[in-house]
Design an enzyme around this catalytic site. Sequence first.
Site, PDB file in Angstrom:
ATOM      1  CD  GLU A   1      44.279  14.343  39.037  1.00  0.00           C
ATOM      2  OE1 GLU A   1      44.568  13.462  39.290  1.00  0.00           O
ATOM      3  OE2 GLU A   1      44.242  15.528  39.812  1.00  0.00           O
TER       4      GLU A   1
ATOM      5  CE  LYS B   1      47.498  11.438  40.675  1.00  0.00           C
ATOM      6  NZ  LYS B   1      46.487  11.747  41.250  1.00  0.00           N
TER       7      LYS B   1
ATOM      8  CB  CYS C   1      47.508  15.490  40.257  1.00  0.00           C
ATOM      9  SG  CYS C   1      46.818  16.886  41.564  1.00  0.00           S
TER      10      CYS C   1
END
Length: 259
Positions: free
Chosen positions: A44, A110, A144
């Site tokens: 990430e 994300k 994540c």
Amino acid sequence: MFKELKIAAIQTNILWENILGNLSQYDEMLQNISEDVMLIVLPEMFATGFTMHPENCAETMDGSSVNWMQDKAKELNKAIMGSLVIQERENYYNRMVFVYPNGALRYYDKRHLFTLAGEDKKYTPGMERLIFDYKGWKICPMICYDLRFPVWSRNTKNYDVLIYMANWPKPRINAWDTLLKARAIENMSYVVGVNRIGFDENNYEFNGHSQAIDPLGKSIGNTSENSPEILEVILDKNKLNTLRNKFQFLNDRDSFEVY
């Protein structure tokens, strides 16, 4: 269609908001990738670290990092993916960029922003999952904090592999290990998780634990703690299909949609 997909996960320290320094570091590491690797996965925010100051280092989709990814994909004849700080107009995104060997792009923003660090105050959440085909494999990328939300990764489209790229800190690494295994088991899917190491500018420590897991939750590869390392694993489509045909757990999933 390829019955095997060989993936290289790049676990390394990330230099804080130093795009050119990080790209140079990856240049060196990628020299050690095996010839038969088909897909390279970076962590990430691989060019900057997990920064809450996107105004300092955001790039565009034709910026240095995306151009570097395209050049590397063509040079190595391999796909490459990782997340970056991307700006579009007034919005910032934590964006996973996937580059095919010919330089073509796919991306995923994300969905779950990490409120504990104030990510939701700086970045705009994505609204759609991405599932795409590469060499006959259906891949679902996540970033994540997405890992904590199983409904978002729910395997309603029969993808073959979930790939998580992260800056997941050492104090909560047990959750990383546990949830990666859970996502593999519940979705009857391969899971690959790529994490960073080292300390960031806020003195948060990251200790890696990059790994790959099979559809029954068994480890098929993992890295050492706190070590810059390339993890190479082979995913087997025949094994995946055999397990799904034998157990058919996905046939019993609940029927509902996520909005």
